[in-house]
Scaffold this motif. Structure first.
Motif, short mmCIF file in Angstrom:
data_model
loop_
_atom_site.label_atom_id
_atom_site.label_comp_id
_atom_site.label_asym_id
_atom_site.label_seq_id
_atom_site.Cartn_x
_atom_site.Cartn_y
_atom_site.Cartn_z
N SER A 150 0.91 -1.34 0.07
CA SER A 150 -0.18 -0.23 0.13
C SER A 150 0.92 1.11 0.15
O SER A 150 1.08 1.84 1.04
N PRO A 151 1.59 1.60 -1.15
CA PRO A 151 2.29 2.62 -1.13
C PRO A 151 1.64 3.89 -0.86
O PRO A 151 0.35 4.03 -1.54
N SER A 152 2.20 4.90 -0.56
CA SER A 152 1.58 6.37 -0.62
C SER A 152 1.87 6.94 -1.97
O SER A 152 2.76 6.57 -2.67
N VAL A 153 1.17 8.17 -2.48
CA VAL A 153 1.44 8.71 -3.73
C VAL A 153 1.33 10.18 -3.46
O VAL A 153 0.49 10.78 -2.71
N TYR A 154 2.41 10.67 -4.02
CA TYR A 154 2.47 12.38 -3.94
C TYR A 154 2.91 12.79 -5.22
O TYR A 154 3.87 12.59 -5.72
N ILE A 155 1.75 13.63 -5.63
CA ILE A 155 2.04 14.21 -6.96
C ILE A 155 1.74 15.87 -6.65
O ILE A 155 0.91 16.20 -6.33
N PRO A 156 3.01 16.69 -6.80
CA PRO A 156 2.71 17.99 -6.56
C PRO A 156 1.72 18.69 -7.73
O PRO A 156 2.02 18.40 -8.84
N ASP A 157 1.22 19.77 -7.17
CA ASP A 157 0.40 20.32 -8.12
C ASP A 157 1.52 21.37 -8.99
O ASP A 157 2.93 21.73 -8.43
N ARG A 158 0.91 22.25 -10.04
CA ARG A 158 1.68 23.22 -10.72
C ARG A 158 2.44 24.17 -9.67
O ARG A 158 3.81 24.67 -10.11
N LYS A 159 1.61 24.78 -8.93
CA LYS A 159 2.14 25.90 -8.00
C LYS A 159 3.31 25.49 -7.27
O LYS A 159 3.89 26.18 -6.97
N GLU A 160 3.24 24.18 -6.71
CA GLU A 160 4.14 23.59 -5.80
C GLU A 160 5.59 23.40 -6.80
O GLU A 160 6.55 23.60 -6.30
N GLY A 161 5.48 23.05 -8.03
CA GLY A 161 6.39 23.32 -8.81
C GLY A 161 6.94 21.72 -9.44
O GLY A 161 6.53 20.67 -8.74
N TYR A 162 7.59 21.64 -10.42
CA TYR A 162 8.01 20.08 -10.83
C TYR A 162 9.09 19.71 -10.02
O TYR A 162 10.04 20.38 -9.53
N LEU A 219 11.05 16.84 -7.09
CA LEU A 219 11.15 16.86 -5.87
C LEU A 219 11.41 18.43 -5.11
O LEU A 219 12.11 18.96 -5.70
N ASN A 220 10.72 18.44 -4.00
CA ASN A 220 11.20 19.69 -3.34
C ASN A 220 11.14 19.55 -1.81
O ASN A 220 10.70 18.73 -1.08
N MET A 221 12.17 20.38 -1.08
CA MET A 221 12.44 20.18 0.28
C MET A 221 11.15 20.01 1.13
O MET A 221 11.24 19.06 1.99
N GLU A 222 10.36 20.64 0.91
CA GLU A 222 9.15 20.89 1.99
C GLU A 222 8.24 19.47 1.75
O GLU A 222 7.82 18.75 2.72
N ALA A 223 8.09 18.94 0.38
CA ALA A 223 7.59 17.57 0.32
C ALA A 223 8.31 16.62 0.98
O ALA A 223 7.71 15.66 1.68
N ILE A 224 9.79 16.61 0.91
CA ILE A 224 10.72 15.65 1.60
C ILE A 224 10.35 15.79 3.07
O ILE A 224 10.46 14.76 3.64
N LYS A 225 10.30 16.72 3.68
CA LYS A 225 10.20 17.00 5.17
C LYS A 225 8.81 16.05 5.48
O LYS A 225 8.67 15.59 6.56
N ARG A 226 7.70 16.43 4.84
CA ARG A 226 6.48 16.01 4.96
C ARG A 226 6.45 14.41 5.10
O ARG A 226 5.92 13.76 5.63
N LEU A 227 7.36 13.88 3.97
CA LEU A 227 7.32 12.37 3.83
C LEU A 227 8.32 11.92 4.89
O LEU A 227 8.02 10.82 5.31
#
Length: 560
Positions: A108-120, A122-130
């Protein structure tokens, strides 16, 4: 010289006869195949009737065994896996492909797809949340190749990273556990121009082989059933439809017709797809725009959830959401396109080597598709930008005669960030560099070979008598058509051409038989009558009132 030319023609005729006789196809089809570099019956058969066994060996991809080993070890340790995708059709289908496979392994993997505003990417904030979610492994799909600092940050936090991507690699590789990318300099994989969903497919093929050999696979997993997703992503990302890409999309379309999954059934149920044969036109103009629309103007995870949904009610709700998003995307795109064309005409930008435009309030999710339309209309590399938090962010689309990524990378000193591949790119720059970048990009295209005679290019000349219904039906075997495999163009010599209302045209052949079609790109019939007039046309089958006939989509009218 004349003798040499005659021998060359004789040799070509021998090849044409060989292909025609051994495959039982019309002479004109053999001529078209020869014009595209197919010189033997064996090559012709492999092109017209591809098989899965024709696919390249997945283990020719760099780092694939490393990536598979890291994933298997994470699975054995019951580690938490996150699928980190991109928001376009290639990224979303790659994510759905990986999710479906891991789900069949009872994960049961989680899925993270950033939106356009977040940008294309990997980003640091997403990594912190993960990290806060106790993620052990991030699988980057359709992104990651340019995220050196972000991958380093994730690894420092104790999160392993596997990158499965197809974007160009510039300089050093990210410090991931594996970077599976056919564009790496050390790649031995035959097809360099795979879409990310294609790379994902080959990774999963290799994974399936290894876990099967290790006795780790419970139920059998038939990856052929996933080729619908690979076809969507591959055609949506506009990679050349040759080699492995042709095998994947040709068989993928056949699979979709024979065994449609819930997402495709919903398109039919909601009457968004015509009852006629599913083809690349339906994908390009009906299905893929709705998959892309979520990532352009709303939430890309809605497209992901639609593609993996197995429940009719949920699938219907999500498709209607995507349809509404696409309607909004169309409205925004039409407004921006109108403003772009007005600016181009006012400033004479069509006389430059490129089209480069920007405006503060243009929607960031739509500028890519506007750039694509501008490139198609003006035949020039086109970049469209908007301002986000004081930074100009842009999307570009190229033409077949240049490598857009290489051109952009040569201007990296003016950019904050960039990425992409031969036909498309994304980038950001500071306001003070805007005019410098605009001029530098245009200057970089000086001496471009160009496709000045693109409209005049054709596969073979033919007599009208060769344009039979059987010929056009067999022509469809060459599909799917797209970049690298365009719909065949035929040079014909009519005795007269007249307009038949609107863009419809009437063509008369030497036997006084009338043919009808449509002129493209604002073509005009020469005012001066000539006995040496020719047309270049794409023959297609049209159906009206239950009657089928050959229609000529006319690309060029050539006079003396």
């Amino acid at each position: 010289m004349e003798k040499s030319l005659r021998k060359k023609q004789d040799d070509q005729n021998t090849l044409i006869r060989s292909i025609k006789d051994k495959l039982g196809i019309p002479n004109i089809i053999a001529r078209i195949l020869l014009s595209r570099g197919i010189t033997t019956p064996e090559e012709a058969e492999a092109f017209l009737f591809p098989r899965l066994k024709d696919l390249s060996d997945p283990f020719q991809l760099p780092d694939i065994e490393k990536g598979i080993h890291v994933l298997i070890e994470t699975i054995k340790k019951r580690g938490r896996i996150c699928i980190y995708g991109d928001y376009d059709s290639d990224g979303v289908t790659s994510s759905a492909l990986m999710y479906n496979f891991l789900k069949k392994l009872n994960l049961s993997p989680s899925v993270y797809i950033p939106d356009r505003k977040e940008g294309y990417g990997l980003n640091m904030e997403a990594i912190k949340r993960l990290k806060a979610d106790k993620t052990d492994l991030i699988i980057c799909l359709d992104c990651g190749s340019s995220n050196l600092e972000e991958v380093k940050f994730a690894e420092e936090l104790g999160i392993k990273v596997i990158i499965i991507d197809h974007h160009e690699v510039l300089g050093h590789l990210p410090p991931a556990r594996a970077v599976v990318n056919p564009k790496r300099g050390d790649s031995r994989f035959k097809t360099r121009e795979l879409a990310a969903c294609g790379v994902t497919f080959f990774f999963l093929w290799g994974l399936r082989r290894i876990i099967h050999d290790k006795g780790l696979m419970g139920e059998q997993i038939n990856l052929k059933n996933e080729l619908d997703l690979v076809t969507l992503g591959t055609i949506g990302d506009m990679v050349p439809l040759v080699g492995d890409n042709r095998v994947l999309t040709k068989i993928g379309l056949e699979t979709m017709r024979e065994k449609p999954r819930q997402w495709l059934k919903t398109f039919y149920k909601e009457n968004m797809l015509p009852g006629s044969k599913l083809n690349e036109f339906a994908l390009n103009f009906i299905i893929i725009p709705r998959i892309n629309a979520a990532g352009r103007v709303s939430d890309p995870e809605e497209a992901f959830n639609f593609l993996i949904s197995e429940r009719e009610s949920e699938s219907t709700r999500l498709l209607n959401t995507l349809h509404n998003a696409n309607s909004l995307r169309q409205q925004l795109g039409e407004r921006i396109m109108k403003e772009c064309r007005e600016e181009i005409e006012r400033c004479g930008l069509h006389r430059r080597n490129s089209i480069v435009l920007c405006k503060k309030d243009w929607h960031i999710g739509v500028i890519g598709i506007v750039a694509q339309k501008l490139a198609e209309i003006y035949g020039k590399p086109s970049l469209v930008m908007t301002e986000v938090d004081g930074i100009f962010k842009g999307s570009g689309r190229g033409t077949e005669d240049i490598n857009l990524y290489n051109t952009i990378s040569s201007l990296s000193n003016l950019l904050i960030r960039f990425g992409g591949h031969r036909f498309a790119c994304g980038f950001s720059l500071r306001k003070e560099n805007l005019e410098l970048f605009r001029d530098a990009f245009d200057d970089a295209l000086d001496g471009r070979s160009g496709l000045k005679n693109k409209e005049a290019a054709f596969d073979t000349s033919a007599d009208f008598e060769e344009l039979t219904m059987d010929f056009v039906n067999i022509l469809d075997i060459m599909s799917p058509f797209g970049i690298g495999n365009p719909r065949p163009s035929i040079l014909l010599k009519p005795t007269s051409i007249t307009m038949a209302g609107g863009s419809r045209i009437k063509v008369t052949d030497r036997n006084s038989i009338s043919w009808y079609g449509y002129i493209q790109n604002g073509l005009k019939i020469p005012e001066k009558k000539s006995d040496c007039i020719s047309i270049i046309a794409n023959p297609v089958i049209k159906e009206e009132m239950g009657n089928k006939f050959i229609n000529l989509n006319i690309k060029a009218i050539l006079g003396d």
